[in-house]
Design an enzyme around this catalytic site. Sequence first.
Site, PDB file in Angstrom:
ATOM      1  N   CYS A  82     -34.993   6.312  39.331  1.00  0.00           N
ATOM      2  CA  CYS A  82     -34.595   5.506  41.181  1.00  0.00           C
ATOM      3  C   CYS A  82     -35.178   5.730  42.053  1.00  0.00           C
ATOM      4  O   CYS A  82     -34.804   5.270  42.887  1.00  0.00           O
ATOM      5  CB  CYS A  82     -32.638   6.099  40.769  1.00  0.00           C
ATOM      6  SG  CYS A  82     -32.954   7.809  41.922  1.00  0.00           S
ATOM      7  N   TYR A 100       1.002  -1.409   0.718  1.00  0.00           N
ATOM      8  CA  TYR A 100       0.024  -0.323   0.263  1.00  0.00           C
ATOM      9  C   TYR A 100       0.441   2.109  -0.158  1.00  0.00           C
ATOM     10  O   TYR A 100       0.211   2.261  -0.609  1.00  0.00           O
ATOM     11  CB  TYR A 100      -1.130  -0.094   0.882  1.00  0.00           C
ATOM     12  CG  TYR A 100      -1.947   1.723   1.716  1.00  0.00           C
ATOM     13  CD1 TYR A 100      -1.229   2.314   1.732  1.00  0.00           C
ATOM     14  CD2 TYR A 100      -2.676   1.513   0.866  1.00  0.00           C
ATOM     15  CE1 TYR A 100      -2.324   3.849   2.278  1.00  0.00           C
ATOM     16  CE2 TYR A 100      -3.671   2.273   0.864  1.00  0.00           C
ATOM     17  CZ  TYR A 100      -3.296   3.474   2.060  1.00  0.00           C
ATOM     18  OH  TYR A 100      -4.189   4.548   2.026  1.00  0.00           O
ATOM     19  N   CYS A 132     -32.262  15.002  40.146  1.00  0.00           N
ATOM     20  CA  CYS A 132     -32.452  13.696  41.151  1.00  0.00           C
ATOM     21  C   CYS A 132     -31.272  13.821  42.326  1.00  0.00           C
ATOM     22  O   CYS A 132     -30.719  14.797  41.714  1.00  0.00           O
ATOM     23  CB  CYS A 132     -32.653  12.495  40.570  1.00  0.00           C
ATOM     24  SG  CYS A 132     -32.112  11.526  40.704  1.00  0.00           S
ATOM     25  N   ASP A 153     -29.875  29.173   4.385  1.00  0.00           N
ATOM     26  CA  ASP A 153     -30.305  27.679   5.248  1.00  0.00           C
ATOM     27  C   ASP A 153     -30.026  25.933   3.854  1.00  0.00           C
ATOM     28  O   ASP A 153     -30.244  25.466   3.733  1.00  0.00           O
ATOM     29  CB  ASP A 153     -31.507  27.434   5.250  1.00  0.00           C
ATOM     30  CG  ASP A 153     -31.827  26.602   6.542  1.00  0.00           C
ATOM     31  OD1 ASP A 153     -30.739  26.138   7.038  1.00  0.00           O
ATOM     32  OD2 ASP A 153     -33.304  26.680   6.620  1.00  0.00           O
ATOM     33  N   CYS A 163     -37.506  10.833  41.178  1.00  0.00           N
ATOM     34  CA  CYS A 163     -36.811  10.980  40.367  1.00  0.00           C
ATOM     35  C   CYS A 163     -37.749   9.223  39.519  1.00  0.00           C
ATOM     36  O   CYS A 163     -37.846   8.339  40.309  1.00  0.00           O
ATOM     37  CB  CYS A 163     -35.366  10.602  40.154  1.00  0.00           C
ATOM     38  SG  CYS A 163     -34.841   9.597  39.582  1.00  0.00           S
TER      39      CYS A 163
END
Length: 716
Positions: free
Chosen positions: A434, A47, A455, A131, A431
């Site tokens: 948990c 290569y 949380c 855009d 939460c």
Amino acid sequence: MPTETKPATALSIEEAGIALDFLAKEIARHDALYHGKDEPEISDADYDALKRRNDEIEAAFPDLVRADSPSRRVGAAPASGFRLVTHARPMLSLDNTFSDEDVRDFVASVYRFLGMIPDDSIAFTAEPKIDGLSMSLRYEGGRLVTAATRGDGAVGENVTANILTIKEIPPQLPAGVPDVVEVRGEVYMAKSDFSALNAQMAAEGRPTYVNPRNTAAGSLRQLDPKMTAQRKLRFFAYAWGEMSGMPADTQMGMVETFRDWGFPVNPLMKRLNSVEEIIAHYNEIGLLRSSLDYDIDGVVYKVDRLDLQGRLGFRSRSPRWATAHKFPAEQALTQLTAIDIQVGRTGALTPVARLVPITVGGVVVTNATLHNEDYIKGIGNSGEPIREGRDIRIGDTVIVQRAGDVIPQIVDIVLDQRPEGAVPYEFPRTCPVCGSHAVREVHEKTGRIDAVRRCTGGFVCQAQAIEHLKHFASRDAFDIEGLGARQIEFFFASEDPALRIRTAPDIFTLEERQRNSLSKLENIDGFGKVSVGKLFAAINGRREVALNRFIYALGIRHIGETNAKLLARAYGSYQAFETAMKDAAAQSGDAWNELNAIEGIGEVVARALVEFFKEPRNLDVIGRLLGQVAPQEMAAPSASGSPVAGKTVVFTGSLEKFTRDEAKARAESLGAKVAGSVSKKTDYVVAGPGAGSKLDKAREIGVTVMDEDEWLALIG
Ligand code: IVH
């Protein structure tokens, strides 16, 4: 003698052309086998021999170097199949402005930075914001050699072969252009071409495309240029990167030059002298918007004189001399069917609206953010009523808004369409993942209650742990290709010791654990042998990582990319950083003062840092991580040749030749750190008339003091 064995210099020009054509294709084929399929056909040595042969022929026939030559390609092919290109100058983004008021502020900030009184003497250009996709076109000796996408701004993808199929982009510039020219602009698809394409797709019974921008992006990312050629793409030139010579000294002059060189430029670009004229032009373009054959999402203003642009310089990601004045976002009506709660990396509970799908600005929207508990109730960030106090309920008809790539939002509800029996939304107090308490903290300084409920589960909360891992592997952090959200969720959920990833260091032990186990990743659905090989390669490729990425990846609260860079620059090595954070734990003393003296780091951020390093769990994870990866020391700032590189400077008193902002930006661009207070680490204090306590302190501890002229002489 066959051409393969002839010395390059002995080839005829035809033979050389044929050989280069063959080599470009053959090397690309081996690249694809090697990177894309992991099935090389030839040895590395063979290569390399092909590449060498290509280089030799190019050296002998420089005129024959092809745009898609293997020698032009930089870096390895990413999974997408495109080579990477490091931009000679970064491709920046623009700051956004949304109101006339913002535009006035922008213009005023330009005058202020330059220390000038607003008197309409600074001219600005105004042009539509297209855009599409930004593109950098590099010409050497007048010939297009590389076309690259923006990528992350520093490194993009090489899409030269595809760009060469765009008729509006000249492959060759007229004689006499500077040797190196990088023209930048926007590739887009005309609305008319988009409609025609969709009509054809529909006629063939195939799925139609969503909008011109996404279609243009998809076309550019075709690995086969023939596919790109079938889609009609267009181009507007509006900026530049590296230039070996400057053909003009104004923004307008540059764009006119590009036009003369054969590039399409936007006909609505104008040079204007006052805020009033600028805003009038914005309104005019707004009226024309729907009749233009291309999508635009705002108007871009730029300081016209390039010398002033140079003085204004850049913030971390955008120039100070330009801004994008966005058009109002598009809106649509739909129904809100449910509210789900997502738990983020720092435990924030974010409510997400699930919607009856609706097209807004050409894109189908099914979810929208509801920000936080107060937002749903109709209370703004400072406790003020929003939507005239209207709350948002499940079942409501809502107004959805989408602007650019920003997450869709719900701006209001239609009260008289509220279904009977709709009740106020009850935000959870625990939460959802948990079950820990979720609380709203009291802001230390203002005493106000935070709008975000968090949380308190910390390491116990799986949602936080997973988000943390996603952040760690994400593009601006460790950037581990192949370790996206889906894979992380899989590894996290696994109970198998040879597969599971619970914390960041586990990522780097995965291959080792796999080697010693019978439960092979490659046998799992969604992973093949090739993708597993790539994943390990991607992971191993990150065992050395830039210090700022490492700090950012830790996921410390308030430490985004910018702050991570500031810290990396200030401390230079991870060890120095960690030691300083531990030394600062008491929130007093030298280490604490030095942390707070870093320009850009405030007290809230400083506190978050020392708190993070007090937590044994964090230190444990970092310790294990450092057994696997080596954060690189931050090299001396880029301007290493400058006399003030790496020095810490404090400006005090009034300056006469520069505004404070300009002096600071100049110093930073030369690699100096600018601090707000004097300490033993200060190298220079630049004192102007009226300097007070900082000057006294500098004298007291023996720091070099100079006046503005001496400073200017020093930095040249
Ligand atoms: S100037 C250093 N001009 O907007 C400033 N950008 O939000 C270089 N864009 O990445 C950009 N039309 O892709 C400039 N007339 C225009 C533009 C334009 C569209 C895009 C561009 C850029 C993004 C920044």
